[in-house]
Design an enzyme around this catalytic site. Structure first.
Site, PDB file in Angstrom:
ATOM      1  N   GLY A 129       0.952  -1.057  -0.101  1.00  0.00           N
ATOM      2  CA  GLY A 129       0.063   0.077   0.104  1.00  0.00           C
ATOM      3  C   GLY A 129       1.024   1.238  -0.094  1.00  0.00           C
ATOM      4  O   GLY A 129       2.022   1.245   0.418  1.00  0.00           O
TER       5      GLY A 129
ATOM      6  N   HIS B 196      -3.926   0.867   7.624  1.00  0.00           N
ATOM      7  CA  HIS B 196      -2.572   1.201   7.669  1.00  0.00           C
ATOM      8  C   HIS B 196      -2.588   2.719   6.766  1.00  0.00           C
ATOM      9  O   HIS B 196      -2.044   3.837   7.241  1.00  0.00           O
ATOM     10  CB  HIS B 196      -1.598   0.325   7.152  1.00  0.00           C
ATOM     11  CG  HIS B 196      -0.139   0.972   7.297  1.00  0.00           C
ATOM     12  ND1 HIS B 196       1.000   0.456   7.868  1.00  0.00           N
ATOM     13  CD2 HIS B 196       0.496   1.822   6.187  1.00  0.00           C
ATOM     14  CE1 HIS B 196       2.086   1.166   7.463  1.00  0.00           C
ATOM     15  NE2 HIS B 196       1.790   1.938   6.446  1.00  0.00           N
ATOM     16  N   GLU B 197      -3.154   2.567   5.383  1.00  0.00           N
ATOM     17  CA  GLU B 197      -3.080   3.666   4.341  1.00  0.00           C
ATOM     18  C   GLU B 197      -4.020   4.788   5.130  1.00  0.00           C
ATOM     19  O   GLU B 197      -3.458   6.025   4.804  1.00  0.00           O
ATOM     20  CB  GLU B 197      -3.297   3.030   3.151  1.00  0.00           C
ATOM     21  CG  GLU B 197      -2.409   2.206   2.530  1.00  0.00           C
ATOM     22  CD  GLU B 197      -0.733   2.322   2.797  1.00  0.00           C
ATOM     23  OE1 GLU B 197      -0.465   3.406   2.615  1.00  0.00           O
ATOM     24  OE2 GLU B 197      -0.249   1.319   3.045  1.00  0.00           O
TER      25      GLU B 197
ATOM     26  N   CYS C  56       6.228  -0.258   6.458  1.00  0.00           N
ATOM     27  CA  CYS C  56       5.885   0.895   5.972  1.00  0.00           C
ATOM     28  C   CYS C  56       6.928   1.362   4.940  1.00  0.00           C
ATOM     29  O   CYS C  56       8.194   1.198   5.469  1.00  0.00           O
ATOM     30  CB  CYS C  56       5.808   1.977   6.784  1.00  0.00           C
ATOM     31  SG  CYS C  56       5.078   3.426   6.149  1.00  0.00           S
ATOM     32  N   LEU C  57       6.720   1.561   3.739  1.00  0.00           N
ATOM     33  CA  LEU C  57       7.825   2.052   2.678  1.00  0.00           C
ATOM     34  C   LEU C  57       8.411   3.118   3.102  1.00  0.00           C
ATOM     35  O   LEU C  57       9.656   3.506   2.722  1.00  0.00           O
ATOM     36  CB  LEU C  57       7.136   2.172   1.312  1.00  0.00           C
ATOM     37  CG  LEU C  57       6.504   0.895   0.764  1.00  0.00           C
ATOM     38  CD1 LEU C  57       5.773   1.195  -0.587  1.00  0.00           C
ATOM     39  CD2 LEU C  57       7.698  -0.219   0.192  1.00  0.00           C
TER      40      LEU C  57
ATOM     41  N   HIS D 232      -2.207   7.142   7.317  1.00  0.00           N
ATOM     42  CA  HIS D 232      -1.294   8.157   6.846  1.00  0.00           C
ATOM     43  C   HIS D 232      -1.997   9.476   6.283  1.00  0.00           C
ATOM     44  O   HIS D 232      -1.430  10.489   6.588  1.00  0.00           O
ATOM     45  CB  HIS D 232      -0.842   7.442   5.519  1.00  0.00           C
ATOM     46  CG  HIS D 232       0.449   6.682   5.802  1.00  0.00           C
ATOM     47  ND1 HIS D 232       1.680   7.139   6.314  1.00  0.00           N
ATOM     48  CD2 HIS D 232       0.673   5.277   5.431  1.00  0.00           C
ATOM     49  CE1 HIS D 232       2.685   6.090   6.203  1.00  0.00           C
ATOM     50  NE2 HIS D 232       2.029   5.141   5.713  1.00  0.00           N
TER      51      HIS D 232
ATOM     52  N   GLN E 290       3.176  10.005   1.242  1.00  0.00           N
ATOM     53  CA  GLN E 290       4.317   9.631   1.075  1.00  0.00           C
ATOM     54  C   GLN E 290       5.079   9.766  -0.179  1.00  0.00           C
ATOM     55  O   GLN E 290       6.363   9.255  -0.134  1.00  0.00           O
ATOM     56  CB  GLN E 290       3.993   7.824   1.206  1.00  0.00           C
ATOM     57  CG  GLN E 290       3.559   7.311   2.828  1.00  0.00           C
ATOM     58  CD  GLN E 290       3.407   5.928   2.505  1.00  0.00           C
ATOM     59  OE1 GLN E 290       2.469   5.206   1.950  1.00  0.00           O
ATOM     60  NE2 GLN E 290       4.519   5.141   3.066  1.00  0.00           N
TER      61      GLN E 290
HETATM   62 NI    NI Z   1       3.135   3.196   5.548  1.00  0.00          NI
END
Ligand code: NI
Length: 165
Positions: free
Chosen positions: A46, A132-133, A90-91, A136, A51
């Site tokens: 995701g 999670h997304e 997380c990226l 953000h 991000q």
């Molecule tokens: Ni993330």
């Protein structure tokens, strides 16, 4: 079309509340295309617009079963039930993982790239990814739910059961 740079924890973009999308225009479509391409290249599950430095309520979530990318604009959680605890990464925090408790099942309401509202459900890893997304978009990260990162050994142990990014 193109890859966007993924910002890392510490960048101001990751702590801001993102604004709703009001114009479903070519610029939004390019953002969504670029985000999917960026997510694919990073082999993640995701990605949220902040991000990639865009403070708008947009994210991409991969359906863990079909491996299809779901574009979510102005998403919100309608219902949630159950509970699951598992490793989450997380990226924007490369190479680190933590144990996070999330709902086992969620139903999301969102707009598509043309502004039409739709609902989508997810369970397990997909539900985790939705939660999670969406966090953000309000400037929150999974690290707020953990005391510490997992060790390499713990990670190997947990990844025997699940695999996600
Ligand atoms: Ni993330």
């Amino acid at each position: 079309m193109g890859l966007r740079k993924i910002v890392e924890q510490g960048d101001d973009c990751l702590t801001k509340v993102c604004r709703s999308v009001t114009d479903f225009n070519a610029r939004l479509h390019t953002l969504l295309d670029d985000m999917t391409e960026t997510l694919q290249a990073a082999e993640g599950a995701g990605l949220a617009a902040p991000q990639v430095g865009v403070l708008r309520r947009v994210c991409i979530v991969m359906d863990a079963e079909t491996e299809e990318y779901i574009e979510l604009v102005n998403p919100e959680i309608l219902f949630q039930k159950g509970e699951q605890t598992g490793p989450e990464g997380c990226l924007s925090i490369p190479g680190k993982w933590g144990l996070v408790t999330r709902p086992e099942w969620v139903r999301i309401r969102a707009q598509d790239r043309n502004g039409s509202w739709f609902e989508v459900e997810g369970e397990g890893l997909t539900a985790r990814c939705f939660c999670h997304e969406l966090e953000h978009l309000d400037g929150h990260m999974y690290t707020e739910h953990i005391d510490r990162f997992l060790t390499e050994e713990e990670l190997v142990e947990y990844m025997g059961e699940d695999r996600e990014a």
